[in-house]
Scaffold this motif. Structure first.
Motif, PDB file in Angstrom:
ATOM      1  N   VAL A  57      43.597  33.474   1.609  1.00 28.27           N
ATOM      2  CA  VAL A  57      42.525  33.975   2.472  1.00 28.27           C
ATOM      3  C   VAL A  57      43.166  34.408   3.790  1.00 28.27           C
ATOM      4  CG1 VAL A  57      40.334  33.440   3.597  1.00 28.27           C
ATOM      5  CG2 VAL A  57      40.929  32.359   1.416  1.00 28.27           C
ATOM      6  N   VAL A  58      42.936  35.646   4.177  1.00 32.96           N
ATOM      7  CA  VAL A  58      43.609  36.200   5.357  1.00 32.96           C
ATOM      8  C   VAL A  58      42.718  36.060   6.587  1.00 32.96           C
ATOM      9  CG1 VAL A  58      44.464  38.352   6.369  1.00 32.96           C
ATOM     10  CG2 VAL A  58      45.005  37.776   4.005  1.00 32.96           C
ATOM     11  N   HIS A  59      43.315  35.585   7.678  1.00 42.37           N
ATOM     12  CA  HIS A  59      42.546  35.407   8.913  1.00 42.37           C
ATOM     13  C   HIS A  59      43.083  36.218  10.072  1.00 42.37           C
ATOM     14  CE1 HIS A  59      40.034  32.107   7.421  1.00 42.37           C
ATOM     15  NE2 HIS A  59      41.099  31.786   6.699  1.00 42.37           N
ATOM     16  N   ARG A  60      44.242  36.831   9.921  1.00 40.01           N
ATOM     17  CA  ARG A  60      44.843  37.540  11.055  1.00 40.01           C
ATOM     18  C   ARG A  60      45.798  38.610  10.550  1.00 40.01           C
ATOM     19  NH1 ARG A  60      46.072  34.141  14.630  1.00 40.01           N
ATOM     20  NH2 ARG A  60      44.694  32.520  13.797  1.00 40.01           N
ATOM     21  N   TRP A  61      46.345  39.403  11.485  1.00 36.85           N
ATOM     22  CA  TRP A  61      47.324  40.409  11.104  1.00 36.85           C
ATOM     23  C   TRP A  61      48.662  39.746  10.769  1.00 36.85           C
ATOM     24  CZ3 TRP A  61      49.576  43.607  15.801  1.00 36.85           C
ATOM     25  CH2 TRP A  61      50.050  42.730  16.758  1.00 36.85           C
ATOM     26  N   ALA A  62      49.670  40.550  10.493  1.00 41.20           N
ATOM     27  CA  ALA A  62      50.933  39.977  10.013  1.00 41.20           C
ATOM     28  C   ALA A  62      51.975  39.845  11.121  1.00 41.20           C
ATOM     29  CB  ALA A  62      51.487  40.843   8.889  1.00 41.20           C
ATOM     30  N   TYR A  63      51.555  39.987  12.367  1.00 39.86           N
ATOM     31  CA  TYR A  63      52.585  40.103  13.420  1.00 39.86           C
ATOM     32  C   TYR A  63      52.448  39.082  14.540  1.00 39.86           C
ATOM     33  CZ  TYR A  63      53.321  44.354  10.840  1.00 39.86           C
ATOM     34  OH  TYR A  63      53.556  45.237   9.825  1.00 39.86           O
ATOM     35  N   ASP A  64      51.891  37.906  14.235  1.00 44.98           N
ATOM     36  CA  ASP A  64      51.790  36.878  15.265  1.00 44.98           C
ATOM     37  C   ASP A  64      53.099  36.098  15.361  1.00 44.98           C
ATOM     38  OD1 ASP A  64      49.368  37.162  16.521  1.00 44.98           O
ATOM     39  OD2 ASP A  64      48.263  36.161  14.922  1.00 44.98           O
ATOM     40  N   TYR A  65      54.027  36.613  16.149  1.00 48.63           N
ATOM     41  CA  TYR A  65      55.301  35.905  16.377  1.00 48.63           C
ATOM     42  C   TYR A  65      55.349  35.446  17.833  1.00 48.63           C
ATOM     43  CZ  TYR A  65      56.854  37.673  11.894  1.00 48.63           C
ATOM     44  OH  TYR A  65      56.959  37.939  10.561  1.00 48.63           O
ATOM     45  N   SER A  66      56.159  34.412  18.073  1.00 49.03           N
ATOM     46  CA  SER A  66      56.340  33.864  19.423  1.00 49.03           C
ATOM     47  C   SER A  66      55.002  33.611  20.109  1.00 49.03           C
ATOM     48  CB  SER A  66      57.179  34.815  20.278  1.00 49.03           C
ATOM     49  OG  SER A  66      58.408  35.066  19.654  1.00 49.03           O
ATOM     50  N   VAL A  67      54.085  32.998  19.343  1.00 53.62           N
ATOM     51  CA  VAL A  67      52.755  32.726  19.903  1.00 53.62           C
ATOM     52  C   VAL A  67      52.895  31.630  20.963  1.00 53.62           C
ATOM     53  CG1 VAL A  67      50.413  31.953  19.349  1.00 53.62           C
ATOM     54  CG2 VAL A  67      51.728  33.308  17.701  1.00 53.62           C
ATOM     55  N   PRO A  68      52.406  31.869  22.171  1.00 53.05           N
ATOM     56  CA  PRO A  68      52.573  30.855  23.218  1.00 53.05           C
ATOM     57  C   PRO A  68      51.728  29.613  22.941  1.00 53.05           C
ATOM     58  CG  PRO A  68      51.278  32.740  24.019  1.00 53.05           C
ATOM     59  CD  PRO A  68      51.751  33.089  22.656  1.00 53.05           C
ATOM     60  N   GLY A  69      52.256  28.474  23.333  1.00 59.60           N
ATOM     61  CA  GLY A  69      51.476  27.245  23.264  1.00 59.60           C
ATOM     62  C   GLY A  69      51.540  26.518  21.942  1.00 59.60           C
ATOM     63  N   ILE A  70      52.369  26.959  21.015  1.00 57.82           N
ATOM     64  CA  ILE A  70      52.529  26.199  19.767  1.00 57.82           C
ATOM     65  C   ILE A  70      54.021  26.023  19.468  1.00 57.82           C
ATOM     66  CG2 ILE A  70      50.335  26.921  18.751  1.00 57.82           C
ATOM     67  CD1 ILE A  70      51.925  28.858  16.979  1.00 57.82           C
TER      68      ILE A  70
END
Lengths: 598, 228
Positions: free
Chosen positions: A547-560
């Motif tokens: 099940v897809v919830h977002r695009w494929a390019y969430d890299y270096s997400v701040p705060g995790i």
């Protein structure tokens, strides 16, 4: 009911016998490997042919069997194989087949049987093509553009059987490409998993999707020209053949228009450049984003640029024909559209560079190839701006400047992406990593070597050295330095050619001896890295589709803690990840840990 | 072997495969939707193919050696066979549309009759076209006599080839009707088949209009397209 729910409601039944599993397979992954191996095999033949040609140019007379006819045959087959049977087949049949269903979360292509037929038709087209090497008179030597009247006139090598086999092979290839193309487009439109909207698809899928639409609409032009030329050759019609005297005898033809063929050929031929380039654009976008640990810059802009380039590619074809003669207003029109197409193309280059900007760049082998692609495409693209202008194209036409331009922009650049992508997705396909050291050596020899080959060719072009000549001795306008440079280019070409053995060795050696990769060695986000099995099993996803919830390019997400968020990550999971990171931070801060902080 | 939904798209002929259950009904709907999308994409390819042929036809017609096909001494001076063939193709399309409609309502006998009629009429079209070819050859209008005639053979041959492709799809539908497959399954085969047939009829109407037009019409079209 949506596709995904239907797919989940059905049991997966894996084929059991060797034949149905690996030969008459309907599994998109097996078909992709079949396509790729066949394309690489036939590409190696084309590579050897280029080596033979370079031997003749760099060291004239060094190969006893290389006469003018053999040279032209080698040149023709090299060009046609590389453009159609290697690059087109590899990008659409190879990467398209492997990646589309996995990246959109499908179990397979929507028409697996047609997909299987597509490969077997492709193989048949390759066999027919190779058969021409063994036909009386050998393969056609008409040049990869197959321009009439010379392509079917006696005196041109392969005018008896070679050209017929070439045209038949192309027609079969087009049938194969159409069957494959119908599958790719329909799969993207109809078989995406839960939550996979069009604007959540990775750019790889976008690139292949639009390139496939181009192929479906442009290949008919090649089909039309092939059929009409076949009529001229076999039935004596005069579609393309003018009244002509050949070897002292008037031929039966009269009134045909060779220029008509050129229009048809380039109506296919120019979109063909983008049939190869758009998948490369898509693949390289994913490589850059993943290995720079950075969101792709301007995702929607990138998608619209792909669509705009695809559309514009149909209205620039006559820039290949400036010297054929045309109404000056047409020349103006095609020069203008050619320059306009540079806008969305440049936009993509800017976006790749801006993706790299302040990225956490990992100089892995796929990334090296991706970076080399940007540079090479830029060089090739810039010389395209020269050649797109009528006034500059006319003096440079049919010189080595053109050879350098198109090899940089649609030979080397896409091949660099092919290599980068194979190094990148090999772990998913086989479960093992390719050897990094061999990959690095392969990269540097290939990258620097191709520049050693093609940079000097620009200079040779400016000198006026014509392309498609078998021998360059005894021309006053070609100085000795040009011959020396040709010898240098030949040495570089041979080194690059031989160095591909490293790649092949790595490809097969790593199958058994490569380091085990796990499911997601690059810590990437797109769905293909999230399959329950690596290599993915038949049906790809087990009982439940992702099940897809977002695009494929969430890299270096701040705060995790982790620097990537797979496409299946929900908002709740993201909140959890943030909370756990906050908890970790506060646990390690001096205030909450006075002893440790003292 | 039980099939995944995607694989079922290939094996549309499974008789009595339990398609009446709610799951299978929605699966069938998905399959029909997907096949329709694929057929429409295929028709875009076919359009591209014929458009390119027609542009070359118009372009080539502006050369001085072009023979007026419908002139008093031209091969199509008598166009009656062409129009009879056209009538057969129109009726074939109408019959298939009828089959498509009655299959939605579940009239098994009517589906059989209308589908069979459609196939026979399409077959009659092919036979009629071959008869026309034979007559042209008999009158000395061989394929290489003049580019106008070469184009006539090429365009009608290509169209006939596509009709034969349509007949293959028709044969699969007939097979299902013959084996008394559930009506939904039959309808799922007839729907995309009818879309394809109607489009080929449209292409034929364009072709036959063009082939029977006068050189002046070609000149006007060529001028409008910038080919003159």
């Amino acid at each position: 009911m949506a596709y995904a729910e239907l797919a989940e409601s059905e049991e997966i039944h894996e084929p059991k016998s060797f034949i149905t599993r690996y030969i008459w397979s309907q599994d998109h992954k097996v078909i992709a490997v079949q396509y790729s191996l066949t394309a690489i095999f036939v590409g190696l033949i084309a590579l050897v042919l280029s080596g033979l040609m370079r031997m003749q140019i760099g060291f004239p007379g060094s190969l006893e069997f290389m006469d003018a006819s053999t040279y032209y045959q080698a040149m023709t087959m090299h060009g046609m194989i590389m453009v159609i049977y290697l690059l087109t087949a590899l990008f659409l049949g190879g990467f398209g087949n492997y990646l589309i269903p996995l990246m959109v979360g499908a179990r397979d292509m929507v028409f697996p049987y047609v997909n299987m037929l597509s490969y077997w038709f492709y193989l048949l087209s390759v066999i027919v093509l190779i058969a021409s090497f063994f036909a009386p008179g050998g393969p056609t030597g008409a040049g990869w553009t197959l321009y009439p009247p010379q392509a079917i006139t006696q005196g041109t090598p392969g005018a008896d059987w070679g050209i017929i086999l070439m045209l038949v092979s192309l027609a079969i290839f087009i049938v194969a490409a159409t069957m494959g193309g119908l599958n790719y487009v329909t799969t993207v439109l109809q078989a995406r998993t839960h939550g996979m909207t069009l604007f959540r698809m990775p750019l790889t899928v976008w690139g292949i999707f639009i390139a496939t639409i181009l192929a479906l609409l442009a290949f008919p032009a090649l089909f039309v020209s092939a059929v009409m030329m076949m009529f001229d050759r076999l039935l004596g019609t005069s579609f393309f053949m003018p009244a002509i005297i050949s070897l002292g005898q008037p031929l039966d033809h009269e009134g045909g228009s060779p220029i008509l063929f050129q229009h048809l050929f380039w109506f296919f031929g120019h979109p063909e450049v983008y049939i190869v380039a758009l998948p490369a654009f898509g693949l390289v976008s994913d490589l850059i984003s993943t290995h720079a640990r950075k969101n792709i810059f301007g995702y929607r802009m990138m998608v619209w640029a792909i669509i705009a380039i695809g559309g514009l590619s149909f209205v620039v074809w006559a820039h290949h024909m400036y010297v054929s003669g045309m109404n000056p207003y047409f020349g103006f029109f095609f020069a203008t559209t050619t320059l306009i197409i540079a806008v969305p193309t440049a936009l993509k280059v800017y976006n790749w560079v801006l993706t790299l900007w302040r990225g956490n760049i990992h100089l892995t082998v796929p990334m090296l190839f991706a970076l080399a692609f940007i540079l090479t495409f830029l060089v090739g693209g810039l010389t395209g701006l020269f050649l797109g202008n009528v006034i500059i194209d006319v003096p440079l036409s049919d010189t080595y400047f053109v050879v350098a331009h198109f090899h940089m922009v649609m030979g080397v650049a896409p091949i660099l992406v092919v290599f980068g992508s194979i190094y990148h997705w090999y772990p998913k396909i086989t479960g093992r990593m390719m050897n990094e050291t061999l990959g690095q050596i392969h990269f540097w020899i290939t990258f620097l070597g191709t520049y050693a080959i093609y940079f000097p060719m620009h200079y040779l072009g400016f000198l006026g050295m014509p392309r498609r000549y078998y021998a360059y001795e005894d021309y006053e306008f070609i100085p000795q330095s040009a011959h020396d440079l040709n010898a240098f280019i030949t040495v570089a070409a041979l080194v690059v050619g031989v160095s591909q053995v490293l790649f092949l060795f790595n490809l097969f050696w790593s199958l058994k001896h490569g380091k085990k990769s796990g499911g997601n060695p690059w810590r990437a986000n797109s769905l293909e890295w999230l399959t329950p099995d690596t290599p993915p099993a038949h049906g790809n996803w087990g009982a439940r589709l992702p099940v897809v919830h977002r695009w494929a390019y969430d890299y270096s997400v701040p705060g995790i803690e982790q620097d990537f968020l797979p496409q299946t990550c929900t908002e709740e999971e993201l909140t959890q990840l943030k909370l756990s990171r906050t908890a970790m931070d506060s646990a390690s801060s001096p205030e909450s840990n006075p002893e440790g902080g003292a | 072997m039980a099939l995944t939904p995607q694989m079922r798209t290939l094996d549309m002929g499974e008789p009595g495969g339990g398609w009446n259950s709610p799951d299978h009904a929605s699966e069938l709907q998905w399959r029909l939707r997907t096949t329709k999308v694929a057929v429409r994409i295929l028709l875009a390819v076919v359009t591209s193919l014929f458009m390119l042929f027609l542009v070359t036809y118009i372009g080539r017609s502006q050369f001085s050696d072009w023979l007026n096909l419908t002139g008093p001494l031209g091969p199509l001076a008598d166009t009656s066979i062409l129009w009879w063939n056209t009538l057969a193709l129109i009726l074939a399309s109408v019959s298939l549309q009828w089959a498509r409609m009655v299959s939605r309502k579940g009239h098994r006998t009517l589906v059989m009759v209308s589908t069979m009629t459609a196939g026979m009429l399409a077959g009659a079209f092919i036979v009629g076209q071959m008869f026309l070819w034979g007559r042209l050859v008999e009158y000395g209008f061989g394929v290489a006599i003049n580019p106008a005639i070469s184009f006539f053979y090429l365009l009608t041959g290509l169209h006939g080839f596509h009709i034969m492709g349509g007949l293959l799809a028709w044969a699969r539908s007939m097979e299902k009707i013959w084996h008394k497959s559930p009506m939904q399954v039959i309808n799922a085969g007839l729907e995309p088949c009818a879309i394809y047939w109607h489009y080929l009829l449209f292409i034929w109407l364009v072709l036959v209009s063009l082939l029977t037009s006068s050189p002046e019409t070609y000149a006007t079209i060529a001028a409008l397209c910038g080919l003159r």
